[in-house]
Write a protein that holds these residues in place. Structure first.
Motif, PDB file in Angstrom:
ATOM      1  N   LEU A  73      -1.568  27.842 -13.556  1.00 41.29           N
ATOM      2  CA  LEU A  73      -2.660  28.812 -13.563  1.00 41.29           C
ATOM      3  C   LEU A  73      -2.329  30.034 -12.708  1.00 41.29           C
ATOM      4  CD1 LEU A  73      -5.730  26.402 -13.293  1.00 41.29           C
ATOM      5  CD2 LEU A  73      -4.824  27.525 -15.338  1.00 41.29           C
ATOM      6  N   VAL A  74      -1.729  29.797 -11.531  1.00 37.98           N
ATOM      7  CA  VAL A  74      -1.346  30.917 -10.663  1.00 37.98           C
ATOM      8  C   VAL A  74      -0.286  31.779 -11.341  1.00 37.98           C
ATOM      9  CG1 VAL A  74      -0.247  31.529  -8.479  1.00 37.98           C
ATOM     10  CG2 VAL A  74      -1.963  29.717  -8.538  1.00 37.98           C
ATOM     11  N   LEU A  75       0.694  31.139 -11.955  1.00 37.93           N
ATOM     12  CA  LEU A  75       1.763  31.872 -12.630  1.00 37.93           C
ATOM     13  C   LEU A  75       1.217  32.714 -13.770  1.00 37.93           C
ATOM     14  CD1 LEU A  75       4.786  32.440 -13.173  1.00 37.93           C
ATOM     15  CD2 LEU A  75       4.834  30.349 -14.541  1.00 37.93           C
ATOM     16  N   VAL A  76       0.412  32.104 -14.638  1.00 37.39           N
ATOM     17  CA  VAL A  76      -0.125  32.830 -15.796  1.00 37.39           C
ATOM     18  C   VAL A  76      -1.036  33.965 -15.339  1.00 37.39           C
ATOM     19  CG1 VAL A  76      -1.588  32.635 -17.839  1.00 37.39           C
ATOM     20  CG2 VAL A  76       0.079  30.843 -17.332  1.00 37.39           C
ATOM     21  N   GLY A  77      -1.959  33.674 -14.416  1.00 37.42           N
ATOM     22  CA  GLY A  77      -2.893  34.703 -13.959  1.00 37.42           C
ATOM     23  C   GLY A  77      -2.197  35.855 -13.264  1.00 37.42           C
ATOM     24  N   SER A  78      -1.211  35.549 -12.418  1.00 35.07           N
ATOM     25  CA  SER A  78      -0.510  36.609 -11.686  1.00 35.07           C
ATOM     26  C   SER A  78       0.310  37.489 -12.614  1.00 35.07           C
ATOM     27  CB  SER A  78       0.396  35.981 -10.618  1.00 35.07           C
ATOM     28  OG  SER A  78      -0.342  35.211  -9.702  1.00 35.07           O
ATOM     29  N   VAL A  79       1.016  36.869 -13.554  1.00 38.17           N
ATOM     30  CA  VAL A  79       1.832  37.649 -14.489  1.00 38.17           C
ATOM     31  C   VAL A  79       0.949  38.519 -15.372  1.00 38.17           C
ATOM     32  CG1 VAL A  79       3.434  37.500 -16.438  1.00 38.17           C
ATOM     33  CG2 VAL A  79       3.730  36.005 -14.456  1.00 38.17           C
ATOM     34  N   LEU A  80      -0.182  37.981 -15.827  1.00 40.31           N
ATOM     35  CA  LEU A  80      -1.096  38.791 -16.639  1.00 40.31           C
ATOM     36  C   LEU A  80      -1.614  39.987 -15.860  1.00 40.31           C
ATOM     37  CD1 LEU A  80      -3.219  36.083 -18.503  1.00 40.31           C
ATOM     38  CD2 LEU A  80      -1.467  37.562 -19.471  1.00 40.31           C
ATOM     39  N   LEU A  81      -1.990  39.764 -14.611  1.00 38.26           N
ATOM     40  CA  LEU A  81      -2.507  40.863 -13.795  1.00 38.26           C
ATOM     41  C   LEU A  81      -1.445  41.933 -13.585  1.00 38.26           C
ATOM     42  CD1 LEU A  81      -4.762  42.038 -12.022  1.00 38.26           C
ATOM     43  CD2 LEU A  81      -3.837  40.704 -10.113  1.00 38.26           C
ATOM     44  N   ILE A  82      -0.234  41.512 -13.246  1.00 39.21           N
ATOM     45  CA  ILE A  82       0.841  42.473 -12.979  1.00 39.21           C
ATOM     46  C   ILE A  82       1.211  43.245 -14.238  1.00 39.21           C
ATOM     47  CG2 ILE A  82       3.277  42.687 -12.329  1.00 39.21           C
ATOM     48  CD1 ILE A  82       2.841  40.322 -10.431  1.00 39.21           C
ATOM     49  N   THR A  83       1.383  42.535 -15.346  1.00 36.06           N
ATOM     50  CA  THR A  83       1.844  43.194 -16.570  1.00 36.06           C
ATOM     51  C   THR A  83       0.784  44.124 -17.157  1.00 36.06           C
ATOM     52  OG1 THR A  83       1.188  41.225 -17.843  1.00 36.06           O
ATOM     53  CG2 THR A  83       3.498  41.399 -17.157  1.00 36.06           C
ATOM     54  N   VAL A  84      -0.486  43.730 -17.059  1.00 38.16           N
ATOM     55  CA  VAL A  84      -1.541  44.590 -17.618  1.00 38.16           C
ATOM     56  C   VAL A  84      -1.712  45.846 -16.765  1.00 38.16           C
ATOM     57  CG1 VAL A  84      -4.016  44.760 -18.053  1.00 38.16           C
ATOM     58  CG2 VAL A  84      -2.763  42.738 -18.802  1.00 38.16           C
ATOM     59  N   VAL A  85      -1.753  45.683 -15.442  1.00 38.18           N
ATOM     60  CA  VAL A  85      -1.951  46.844 -14.566  1.00 38.18           C
ATOM     61  C   VAL A  85      -0.738  47.770 -14.611  1.00 38.18           C
ATOM     62  CG1 VAL A  85      -2.273  47.588 -12.186  1.00 38.18           C
ATOM     63  CG2 VAL A  85      -3.538  45.613 -13.047  1.00 38.18           C
ATOM     64  N   LEU A  86       0.454  47.213 -14.367  1.00 36.33           N
ATOM     65  CA  LEU A  86       1.653  48.051 -14.396  1.00 36.33           C
ATOM     66  C   LEU A  86       1.965  48.524 -15.810  1.00 36.33           C
ATOM     67  CD1 LEU A  86       4.061  46.272 -11.887  1.00 36.33           C
ATOM     68  CD2 LEU A  86       2.503  48.187 -11.500  1.00 36.33           C
TER      69      LEU A  86
END
Length: 290
Positions: A73-86
């Protein structure tokens, strides 16, 4: 009459491929369900015993499952946040009329075509190595202590690697959406005195809502099965700090040789993935209806 005959002919012609696809999916699923009810260890062939749902109970109550679920969950949520924002920022940047824009776009998209194993090796040996890596050289040049990334921040390191791989995908989808934005709306907002931030939050961002939802849906499906990056860099460690559900199932099947437990874990992972997929599909459907 001809329409009915056409439909019947179409069904007859597609029946072999549909049947083959059905067999292709149902046979592995049936075997997995069967093995999940057995005490089946590859080190002891011929000693299989039917134990019912014990493998499922063991897998769901194993502390390693809870740790791997949290890491997933941490991996998926963090990657989604980073990729969407950046990804939104990169898309806005390369959408500007700058010199060499096509070359910049190609360079931005290029990481997406690198195999996960290769990119993980590059990050591990060339960038994050605590002695000879680029980050260590920069830290030493600045008089700082080099970081042993995979020992001190293992999960964060995996998140960086996976985010680097998926950032081009998000940027490409969002860039395509930006190019379909009506410029007259932005020009009208500027004539009314709207600043850049107001234009972004009230015009550009609502326009990107649907493509962002699609990015989240597609990335989530693939991020739930991240494996190569973990296998190449940390091997699930230290301890269970980078073990996700996919790697936990692998370790049970091919390290502990517990086929029964791994089969039960695989079915649990399929159920969880389908729950997430159903939720995201509904979210996409509601977004597309608005």
């Amino acid at each position: 009459m001809s329409t009915r005959q056409t439909r019947v002919l179409g069904r007859v012609l597609t029946a072999p491929s549909v049947g083959l696809l059905f067999v292709w999916m149902i046979v592995p699923l049936a075997m997995t369900i069967y093995f999940s009810t057995l005490r089946y260890n590859l080190l002891n062939p011929g000693t299989e015993d039917f134990i019912g749902l014990e493998n499922y109970v063991y897998f769901l109550t194993d502390p390693a499952f809870l740790a791997s679920l949290r890491n997933t969950l941490v991996l998926v949520g963090s990657v989604l946040l980073i990729t969407v924002v950046l990804g939104t920022g990169v898309a806005l940047l390369i959408d500007q009329p700058i010199f060499g824009r096509n070359i910049v776009r190609l360079l931005v998209i290029a990481p997406f075509f690198v195999m996960p194993t290769v990119s993980a090796l590059v990050w591990k040996n060339l960038l994050m190595h605590p002695v000879s890596g680029l980050f260590a050289w920069i830290a030493t040049s600045l008089g700082l202590r080099p970081i042993d990334w995979f020992a001190e921040m293992p999960l964060f390191s995996i998140i960086l690697i996976v985010s680097w791989q998926w950032l081009p995908f998000a940027s490409l989808i969002l860039l395509t959406a930006l190019q379909s934005l009506d410029e007259e709306q932005k020009e009208a907002a500027e004539m009314d005195g709207a600043k850049a931030f107001s234009t972004f939050f009230y015009i550009t961002l609502p326009h990107l809502a649907r493509p962002i939802t699609v990015v989240i849906l597609i990335e989530t499906i693939f991020l739930l099965t991240v494996f190569a990056e973990i296998f190449v860099t940390t091997g699930g460690g230290p301890g269970l700090q980078t073990t996700n559900i996919a790697f936990l199932i692998y370790s049970q099947a091919l390290i502990q040789y517990d086929v029964g437990g791994a089969s039960a874990g695989g079915l649990v992972a399929v159920v969880l993935a389908n729950i997430v997929a159903m939720f995201l599909v509904r979210m996409v459907g509601k977004n597309l209806e608005t």
